[in-house]
Design a protein around this motif. Structure first.
Motif, PDB file in Angstrom:
ATOM      1  N   PHE A 209       0.844  -1.194   0.000  1.00  0.00           N
ATOM      2  CA  PHE A 209       0.000   0.000   0.000  1.00  0.00           C
ATOM      3  C   PHE A 209       0.882   1.248   0.000  1.00  0.00           C
ATOM      4  CE2 PHE A 209      -3.242  -2.947   1.351  1.00  0.00           C
ATOM      5  CZ  PHE A 209      -4.441  -2.375   0.974  1.00  0.00           C
ATOM      6  N   ARG A 210       0.399   2.295  -0.648  1.00  0.00           N
ATOM      7  CA  ARG A 210       1.098   3.574  -0.622  1.00  0.00           C
ATOM      8  C   ARG A 210       0.133   4.730  -0.367  1.00  0.00           C
ATOM      9  NH1 ARG A 210       4.511   0.709   0.214  1.00  0.00           N
ATOM     10  NH2 ARG A 210       6.607   0.518  -0.691  1.00  0.00           N
ATOM     11  N   ALA A 211      -1.071   4.418   0.072  1.00  0.00           N
ATOM     12  CA  ALA A 211      -2.079   5.436   0.359  1.00  0.00           C
ATOM     13  C   ALA A 211      -2.788   5.071   1.652  1.00  0.00           C
ATOM     14  CB  ALA A 211      -3.074   5.547  -0.781  1.00  0.00           C
ATOM     15  N   VAL A 212      -3.031   6.082   2.489  1.00  0.00           N
ATOM     16  CA  VAL A 212      -3.679   5.834   3.775  1.00  0.00           C
ATOM     17  C   VAL A 212      -4.731   6.913   4.029  1.00  0.00           C
ATOM     18  CG1 VAL A 212      -1.955   7.149   5.100  1.00  0.00           C
ATOM     19  CG2 VAL A 212      -3.273   5.332   6.225  1.00  0.00           C
ATOM     20  N   ASP A 213      -5.840   6.500   4.618  1.00  0.00           N
ATOM     21  CA  ASP A 213      -6.946   7.388   4.965  1.00  0.00           C
ATOM     22  C   ASP A 213      -7.143   7.378   6.471  1.00  0.00           C
ATOM     23  OD1 ASP A 213      -9.720   8.754   4.150  1.00  0.00           O
ATOM     24  OD2 ASP A 213     -10.133   7.239   5.679  1.00  0.00           O
TER      25      ASP A 213
ATOM     26  N   ASN B  59      12.835   3.801   8.702  1.00  0.00           N
ATOM     27  CA  ASN B  59      13.396   2.444   8.763  1.00  0.00           C
ATOM     28  C   ASN B  59      13.201   1.625   7.501  1.00  0.00           C
ATOM     29  OD1 ASN B  59      13.976   3.161  11.387  1.00  0.00           O
ATOM     30  ND2 ASN B  59      12.319   1.962  12.297  1.00  0.00           N
ATOM     31  N   HIS B  60      12.324   2.081   6.615  1.00  0.00           N
ATOM     32  CA  HIS B  60      12.015   1.269   5.431  1.00  0.00           C
ATOM     33  C   HIS B  60      12.181   2.062   4.133  1.00  0.00           C
ATOM     34  CE1 HIS B  60      10.594  -2.060   7.931  1.00  0.00           C
ATOM     35  NE2 HIS B  60       9.981  -1.142   8.678  1.00  0.00           N
ATOM     36  N   THR B  61      12.827   3.189   4.217  1.00  0.00           N
ATOM     37  CA  THR B  61      13.180   4.019   3.049  1.00  0.00           C
ATOM     38  C   THR B  61      11.994   4.301   2.123  1.00  0.00           C
ATOM     39  OG1 THR B  61      13.913   2.135   1.692  1.00  0.00           O
ATOM     40  CG2 THR B  61      15.561   3.186   3.111  1.00  0.00           C
ATOM     41  N   ILE B  62      10.812   4.438   2.697  1.00  0.00           N
ATOM     42  CA  ILE B  62       9.649   4.858   1.914  1.00  0.00           C
ATOM     43  C   ILE B  62       9.547   6.373   2.042  1.00  0.00           C
ATOM     44  CG2 ILE B  62       7.152   4.697   1.631  1.00  0.00           C
ATOM     45  CD1 ILE B  62       7.292   1.868   2.740  1.00  0.00           C
ATOM     46  N   LYS B  63       9.708   7.076   0.948  1.00  0.00           N
ATOM     47  CA  LYS B  63       9.774   8.531   0.977  1.00  0.00           C
ATOM     48  C   LYS B  63       8.389   9.157   1.121  1.00  0.00           C
ATOM     49  CE  LYS B  63      13.865   8.646  -2.021  1.00  0.00           C
ATOM     50  NZ  LYS B  63      14.399   9.119  -3.323  1.00  0.00           N
ATOM     51  N   ARG B  64       8.346  10.310   1.791  1.00  0.00           N
ATOM     52  CA  ARG B  64       7.069  11.022   1.961  1.00  0.00           C
ATOM     53  C   ARG B  64       6.408  11.292   0.624  1.00  0.00           C
ATOM     54  NH1 ARG B  64       2.851  12.518   1.463  1.00  0.00           N
ATOM     55  NH2 ARG B  64       1.719  14.259   2.405  1.00  0.00           N
ATOM     56  N   GLU B  65       7.186  11.668  -0.387  1.00  0.00           N
ATOM     57  CA  GLU B  65       6.588  12.008  -1.676  1.00  0.00           C
ATOM     58  C   GLU B  65       5.982  10.801  -2.385  1.00  0.00           C
ATOM     59  OE1 GLU B  65      11.164  12.150  -2.364  1.00  0.00           O
ATOM     60  OE2 GLU B  65       9.739  12.657  -0.762  1.00  0.00           O
ATOM     61  N   ASP B  66       6.253   9.609  -1.892  1.00  0.00           N
ATOM     62  CA  ASP B  66       5.668   8.397  -2.472  1.00  0.00           C
ATOM     63  C   ASP B  66       4.466   7.905  -1.676  1.00  0.00           C
ATOM     64  OD1 ASP B  66       7.575   8.317  -4.518  1.00  0.00           O
ATOM     65  OD2 ASP B  66       8.992   7.233  -3.253  1.00  0.00           O
ATOM     66  N   ILE B  67       4.057   8.676  -0.673  1.00  0.00           N
ATOM     67  CA  ILE B  67       2.938   8.295   0.187  1.00  0.00           C
ATOM     68  C   ILE B  67       1.775   9.263  -0.023  1.00  0.00           C
ATOM     69  CG2 ILE B  67       2.165   7.972   2.566  1.00  0.00           C
ATOM     70  CD1 ILE B  67       5.082   7.458   3.339  1.00  0.00           C
ATOM     71  N   TYR B  68       0.598   8.720  -0.201  1.00  0.00           N
ATOM     72  CA  TYR B  68      -0.635   9.516  -0.306  1.00  0.00           C
ATOM     73  C   TYR B  68      -1.290   9.532   1.068  1.00  0.00           C
ATOM     74  CZ  TYR B  68      -5.421  10.709  -1.888  1.00  0.00           C
ATOM     75  OH  TYR B  68      -6.666  11.283  -2.062  1.00  0.00           O
ATOM     76  N   ILE B  69      -1.349  10.718   1.678  1.00  0.00           N
ATOM     77  CA  ILE B  69      -1.936  10.868   3.009  1.00  0.00           C
ATOM     78  C   ILE B  69      -3.226  11.674   2.904  1.00  0.00           C
ATOM     79  CG2 ILE B  69      -1.619  11.701   5.359  1.00  0.00           C
ATOM     80  CD1 ILE B  69       1.386  11.515   4.956  1.00  0.00           C
ATOM     81  N   GLN B  70      -4.294  11.082   3.411  1.00  0.00           N
ATOM     82  CA  GLN B  70      -5.608  11.723   3.357  1.00  0.00           C
ATOM     83  C   GLN B  70      -6.222  11.712   4.757  1.00  0.00           C
ATOM     84  OE1 GLN B  70      -8.547  10.958   0.062  1.00  0.00           O
ATOM     85  NE2 GLN B  70      -9.526   9.695   1.614  1.00  0.00           N
ATOM     86  N   THR B  71      -6.699  12.870   5.190  1.00  0.00           N
ATOM     87  CA  THR B  71      -7.390  12.922   6.470  1.00  0.00           C
ATOM     88  C   THR B  71      -8.596  13.849   6.357  1.00  0.00           C
ATOM     89  OG1 THR B  71      -7.108  13.114   8.867  1.00  0.00           O
ATOM     90  CG2 THR B  71      -6.000  14.773   7.495  1.00  0.00           C
ATOM     91  N   LYS B  72      -9.309  14.030   7.475  1.00  0.00           N
ATOM     92  CA  LYS B  72     -10.600  14.715   7.411  1.00  0.00           C
ATOM     93  C   LYS B  72     -10.799  15.658   8.593  1.00  0.00           C
ATOM     94  CE  LYS B  72     -12.399  10.259   5.840  1.00  0.00           C
ATOM     95  NZ  LYS B  72     -11.463   9.433   6.646  1.00  0.00           N
ATOM     96  N   PHE B  73     -11.587  16.690   8.349  1.00  0.00           N
ATOM     97  CA  PHE B  73     -12.132  17.520   9.421  1.00  0.00           C
ATOM     98  C   PHE B  73     -13.481  16.936   9.802  1.00  0.00           C
ATOM     99  CE2 PHE B  73     -15.346  20.712  10.486  1.00  0.00           C
ATOM    100  CZ  PHE B  73     -14.835  21.165  11.704  1.00  0.00           C
TER     101      PHE B  73
ATOM    102  N   ASP C 128      -2.028  15.198   0.997  1.00  0.00           N
ATOM    103  CA  ASP C 128      -2.414  14.928  -0.389  1.00  0.00           C
ATOM    104  C   ASP C 128      -3.901  15.140  -0.596  1.00  0.00           C
ATOM    105  OD1 ASP C 128       0.178  13.763  -1.672  1.00  0.00           O
ATOM    106  OD2 ASP C 128       0.007  12.816   0.300  1.00  0.00           O
ATOM    107  N   ALA C 129      -4.678  14.924   0.450  1.00  0.00           N
ATOM    108  CA  ALA C 129      -6.122  15.160   0.358  1.00  0.00           C
ATOM    109  C   ALA C 129      -6.671  15.501   1.737  1.00  0.00           C
ATOM    110  CB  ALA C 129      -6.840  13.941  -0.206  1.00  0.00           C
ATOM    111  N   TYR C 130      -7.596  16.448   1.754  1.00  0.00           N
ATOM    112  CA  TYR C 130      -8.255  16.855   2.997  1.00  0.00           C
ATOM    113  C   TYR C 130      -9.745  16.938   2.721  1.00  0.00           C
ATOM    114  CZ  TYR C 130      -8.656  19.255   7.535  1.00  0.00           C
ATOM    115  OH  TYR C 130      -8.944  19.580   8.840  1.00  0.00           O
ATOM    116  N   LEU C 131     -10.537  16.227   3.529  1.00  0.00           N
ATOM    117  CA  LEU C 131     -11.970  16.110   3.283  1.00  0.00           C
ATOM    118  C   LEU C 131     -12.785  16.628   4.459  1.00  0.00           C
ATOM    119  CD1 LEU C 131     -12.153  12.385   2.001  1.00  0.00           C
ATOM    120  CD2 LEU C 131     -11.410  14.413   0.742  1.00  0.00           C
ATOM    121  N   LEU C 132     -13.954  17.166   4.163  1.00  0.00           N
ATOM    122  CA  LEU C 132     -14.978  17.330   5.185  1.00  0.00           C
ATOM    123  C   LEU C 132     -15.542  15.948   5.465  1.00  0.00           C
ATOM    124  CD1 LEU C 132     -16.953  20.460   3.870  1.00  0.00           C
ATOM    125  CD2 LEU C 132     -15.128  20.400   5.595  1.00  0.00           C
ATOM    126  N   HIS C 133     -15.615  15.559   6.729  1.00  0.00           N
ATOM    127  CA  HIS C 133     -16.068  14.210   7.059  1.00  0.00           C
ATOM    128  C   HIS C 133     -17.544  14.007   6.735  1.00  0.00           C
ATOM    129  CE1 HIS C 133     -14.659  10.766   9.905  1.00  0.00           C
ATOM    130  NE2 HIS C 133     -15.347  10.308   8.892  1.00  0.00           N
TER     131      HIS C 133
END
Length: 275
Positions: free
Chosen positions: A30-34, A57-71, A112-117
């Motif tokens: 996986f490279r995307a998390v909600d 510890n696992h050399t996964i770069k921030r720019e290769d990760i899709y981070i999505q959270t919500k208000f 990477d993404a910000y949502l209204l819940h």
């Protein structure tokens, strides 16, 4: 980096297991998390801990990760748990406070993404909240903006008068007739449509002879068939599995090819959903 995930790891209801499961999901591919700044159902802080471990510890770069959270507005919060904002503040101030908390929890300078819940109690408040997300996007703090739990196309049209909705995240399952109106609106308007509760909420489809027959012919699981069908039809599923085997299978769904000999089965399955 412009990331367009086909599958997102969902972290609701993971509680103290959140960090371990996010690390496990990313090590499986996986490279995307909600997540959400909503202690009632999410441990956003533990998602952040996991992402730090993955980067350090696992050399996964921030720019290769899709981070999505919500208000999450007050109606979706548990008042017995720490709130990410002062509930007496205006909606724009609440969102700014919640966004700052999310950035700190997730150890990142941007999302990477910000949502209204969800939509707020009134159209006026929803638009006021949307304008605050627009401002965060203009500042470069968030790359894309959207809304979850919106089942009225009219809400999306009202928001579009301010700025096009870029992401919708809804339940897409047999219990709400596959959210046909909103899904179609998103497809017609180039909006990313994300789905949750797709497997858990669709036991009838997962066990339907058309699904099991197609799974048998492809030597995959019914869940993989449903995820692949979703991906072929403008739907980005969330997977919240806690099983490493299912993580692997869910990721592998993207590589399934519906060859000519199963096209008829595939079309019949589509008819079953959208008939």
């Amino acid at each position: 980096m412009n990331l367009a995930p086909k599958l997102i790891y969902g972290t609701a209801w993971k509680a103290d297991r959140t960090a371990h499961l996010v690390i496990s999901a990313f090590l499986q591919g996986f490279r995307a998390v909600d997540t959400a700044c909503q202690p009632k159902h999410y441990r956003e802080d533990l998602v952040g801990e996991a992402l730090e471990v993955l980067q350090d510890n696992h050399t996964i770069k921030r720019e290769d990760i899709y981070i999505q959270t919500k208000f999450t507005p007050l109606s979706g919060q548990d008042p017995s748990k720490p709130l990410p904002y002062n509930p007496r503040d205006s909606i724009p101030t609440q969102i700014k406070s919640s966004l700052a908390k999310s950035l700190a929890n997730l150890h990142t300078s941007y999302l990477d993404a910000y949502l209204l819940h969800s939509p707020l109690h009134t159209s006026h408040l929803t638009i006021e909240a949307w304008r605050t997300l627009m401002a965060a996007q203009d500042e470069g703090i968030v790359r894309t903006i959207g809304i979850s739990n919106v089942y009225d196309v009219g809400v999306l049209k009202e928001l579009a008068k301010e700025r096009k909705v870029q992401i919708v995240q809804n339940r897409w399952y047999e219990g709400n007739a596959w959210d046909t109106d909103v899904w179609a609106y998103c497809k017609e308007n180039g909006i990313i449509y994300q789905s949750f509760w797709t497997l858990t909420g669709s036991p009838g489809l997962l066990t339907h002879p058309r699904t099991t027959s197609l799974a048998h012919k492809l030597d995959v699981t019914p869940a993989q068939v449903l995820f692949k069908l979703a991906q072929l039809n403008n739907v980005v599923p969330l997977s919240g599995t806690t099983s490493e085997l299912h993580m692997q299978q869910d990721l592998a769904a993207e590589r399934i090819v519906f060859k000519e000999e199963v096209c008829d089965d595939y079309k019949k399955l589509l008819d079953l959903i959208w008939s």
